[in-house]
Design a protein around this motif. Structure first.
Motif, PDB file in Angstrom:
ATOM      1  N   SER A   3      25.398  22.154 -19.085  1.00  0.00           N
ATOM      2  CA  SER A   3      23.937  22.130 -19.169  1.00  0.00           C
ATOM      3  C   SER A   3      23.319  22.073 -17.786  1.00  0.00           C
ATOM      4  O   SER A   3      23.801  21.343 -16.921  1.00  0.00           O
ATOM      5  CB  SER A   3      23.480  20.885 -19.934  1.00  0.00           C
ATOM      6  N   PHE A   4      22.257  22.825 -17.618  1.00  0.00           N
ATOM      7  CA  PHE A   4      21.524  22.841 -16.360  1.00  0.00           C
ATOM      8  C   PHE A   4      20.053  22.574 -16.679  1.00  0.00           C
ATOM      9  O   PHE A   4      19.359  23.488 -17.154  1.00  0.00           O
ATOM     10  CB  PHE A   4      21.671  24.206 -15.673  1.00  0.00           C
ATOM     11  N   PRO A   5      19.576  21.357 -16.456  1.00  0.00           N
ATOM     12  CA  PRO A   5      18.152  21.113 -16.679  1.00  0.00           C
ATOM     13  C   PRO A   5      17.337  21.980 -15.723  1.00  0.00           C
ATOM     14  O   PRO A   5      17.666  22.070 -14.530  1.00  0.00           O
ATOM     15  CB  PRO A   5      17.979  19.622 -16.336  1.00  0.00           C
ATOM     16  N   TYR A   6      16.313  22.622 -16.258  1.00  0.00           N
ATOM     17  CA  TYR A   6      15.484  23.479 -15.411  1.00  0.00           C
ATOM     18  C   TYR A   6      14.039  23.388 -15.904  1.00  0.00           C
ATOM     19  O   TYR A   6      13.747  23.776 -17.030  1.00  0.00           O
ATOM     20  CB  TYR A   6      15.969  24.933 -15.451  1.00  0.00           C
ATOM     21  N   GLN A   7      13.163  22.871 -15.060  1.00  0.00           N
ATOM     22  CA  GLN A   7      11.764  22.645 -15.433  1.00  0.00           C
ATOM     23  C   GLN A   7      11.708  21.949 -16.793  1.00  0.00           C
ATOM     24  O   GLN A   7      12.327  20.914 -16.968  1.00  0.00           O
ATOM     25  CB  GLN A   7      10.993  23.959 -15.374  1.00  0.00           C
ATOM     26  N   THR A  10      16.372  23.121 -21.044  1.00  0.00           N
ATOM     27  CA  THR A  10      17.770  23.003 -20.635  1.00  0.00           C
ATOM     28  C   THR A  10      18.414  24.376 -20.764  1.00  0.00           C
ATOM     29  O   THR A  10      18.370  24.993 -21.838  1.00  0.00           O
ATOM     30  CB  THR A  10      18.522  21.998 -21.517  1.00  0.00           C
ATOM     31  N   LEU A  11      18.977  24.859 -19.685  1.00  0.00           N
ATOM     32  CA  LEU A  11      19.755  26.098 -19.707  1.00  0.00           C
ATOM     33  C   LEU A  11      21.201  25.701 -19.991  1.00  0.00           C
ATOM     34  O   LEU A  11      21.731  24.796 -19.346  1.00  0.00           O
ATOM     35  CB  LEU A  11      19.652  26.820 -18.365  1.00  0.00           C
ATOM     36  N   THR A 144      14.331  32.246 -15.925  1.00  0.00           N
ATOM     37  CA  THR A 144      13.725  31.167 -15.135  1.00  0.00           C
ATOM     38  C   THR A 144      12.275  31.495 -14.793  1.00  0.00           C
ATOM     39  O   THR A 144      11.445  30.596 -14.660  1.00  0.00           O
ATOM     40  CB  THR A 144      14.524  30.873 -13.849  1.00  0.00           C
ATOM     41  N   LEU A 173      23.677  29.721 -12.261  1.00  0.00           N
ATOM     42  CA  LEU A 173      22.913  28.587 -12.796  1.00  0.00           C
ATOM     43  C   LEU A 173      23.063  27.358 -11.915  1.00  0.00           C
ATOM     44  O   LEU A 173      22.137  26.566 -11.776  1.00  0.00           O
ATOM     45  CB  LEU A 173      23.346  28.271 -14.232  1.00  0.00           C
ATOM     46  N   SER A 174      24.237  27.202 -11.293  1.00  0.00           N
ATOM     47  CA  SER A 174      24.434  26.021 -10.451  1.00  0.00           C
ATOM     48  C   SER A 174      23.635  26.129  -9.152  1.00  0.00           C
ATOM     49  O   SER A 174      23.402  25.118  -8.481  1.00  0.00           O
ATOM     50  CB  SER A 174      25.922  25.821 -10.147  1.00  0.00           C
ATOM     51  N   LEU A 176      20.521  27.158  -9.061  1.00  0.00           N
ATOM     52  CA  LEU A 176      19.089  26.960  -9.354  1.00  0.00           C
ATOM     53  C   LEU A 176      18.647  25.578  -8.895  1.00  0.00           C
ATOM     54  O   LEU A 176      19.403  24.621  -8.944  1.00  0.00           O
ATOM     55  CB  LEU A 176      18.827  27.072 -10.867  1.00  0.00           C
ATOM     56  N   ARG A 177      17.415  25.489  -8.503  1.00  0.00           N
ATOM     57  CA  ARG A 177      16.876  24.162  -8.181  1.00  0.00           C
ATOM     58  C   ARG A 177      15.429  24.089  -8.601  1.00  0.00           C
ATOM     59  O   ARG A 177      14.836  25.040  -9.007  1.00  0.00           O
ATOM     60  CB  ARG A 177      17.007  23.855  -6.698  1.00  0.00           C
TER      61      ARG A 177
END
Ligand code: ADP
Length: 177
Positions: A3-7, A10-11, A144, A173-174, A176-177
Motif C-alpha cells: 500500500s502506498f498512501p497518496y493524498q 491508498t494506491l 495521481t 509507486l515507491s 511518489l511523494r
C-alpha cells in the motif's frame, strides 16, 4: 499486497488475477467492439458469466481512450469498467494521451457512481504491445493527477499479472511523494 498512501487515497499494488479482487469496480482492457477478446478481457468474461456479454452487446462499442461501465455479474467486483486502450504503433499516434484517457475516464465513472474502490490491469501492455515501462509511467501519472478532489474513492489498485509490470509499478509507486 503493498500500500502506498497518496493524498486522500491508498494506491495498492497486487500481483495476480484481477477477476479475483473484491472491489467496487475492476477495469477491463477491452477492444472497441466490447464483445470480448483474449487476455484479461477473456478472463473477465469467463469469470463474470454470459450475462456480461449480453449487457456489453447493448453498449454499441466504445472508442479508444474511452470507457463504459456494466455490472459485475458473477465476479466478486460489483462493476466492470470496459476501457479501450490504444494499440502501440510506435508512440507517434497519440498513444500516451489515449492510454491516460482510459485511466481518467475509468476514474471519472467510479467517482460519478460514488464508488470507493477500483482495480486496473496494465491496459494495452499485452496483445496491444504498449511498452510496459512507458505504460506504467503514463498510468501512474494519470491516476495521481486525478486524485485529490472531493470523491468517495478511497482505494485504487494496480493489478499486475506479470512480474515485470509488478516490478515497474513497485518502483514507480515507491518514488511518489
Ligand atoms: P491489451 O489488448 O490491452 O494489451 P491484454 O489483456 O492482452 O490487453 O493485456 C493487458 C494486461 O493484462 C497484460 O499486462 C496482461 O499480462 C494482463 N492480464 C492478462 N490476464 C490478466 C488477468 N486475469 N488479471 C490481470 N491482468 C491480466
Amino acid at each position: 499486497m503493498t500500500s502506498f498512501p497518496y493524498q486522500n487515497v491508498t494506491l495498492e499494488l497486487v500481483q495476480g488475477d484481477i477477476t479475483k479482487l473484491d472491489v467496487d469496480a475492476i477495469v477491463n482492457a477491452a477492444n472497441s467492439s466490447l464483445l470480448g477478446g483474449g487476455g484479461v478481457d477473456g478472463a473477465i468474461h469467463r469469470a463474470a458469466g454470459p450475462e456480461l456479454l449480453q449487457e456489453c452487446r447493448l453498449l454499441q462499442g466504445c472508442k479508444t481512450g474511452d470507457a463504459k461501465m456494466t455490472k459485475g455479474y458473477r465476479l466478486p467486483a460489483r462493476h466492470v469498467i470496459h476501457a479501450v486502450g490504444p494499440v502501440w504503433h510506435g508512440g507517434q499516434q497519440n498513444e500516451p494521451a489515449l492510454l491516460a484517457s482510459c485511466y481518467q475516464r475509468s476514474l471519472t465513472l467510479v467517482t460519478e457512481a460514488s464508488l470507493t474502490s477500483i482495480a486496473f490491469p496494465n491496459i494495452s501492455t499485452g496483445i496491444y504491445g504498449y511498452p510496459k515501462d512507458k505504460a506504467c509511467q503514463t498510468a501512474v501519472a494519470a491516476v495521481t493527477g486525478f486524485v485529490g478532489g472531493d470523491s468517495a474513492l478511497k482505494r485504487i489498485v494496480f493489478a499486475c499479472f506479470d512480474s515485470e509490470n509488478f516490478a515497474l509499478y513497485e518502483r514507480a509507486l515507491s518514488l511518489l511523494r
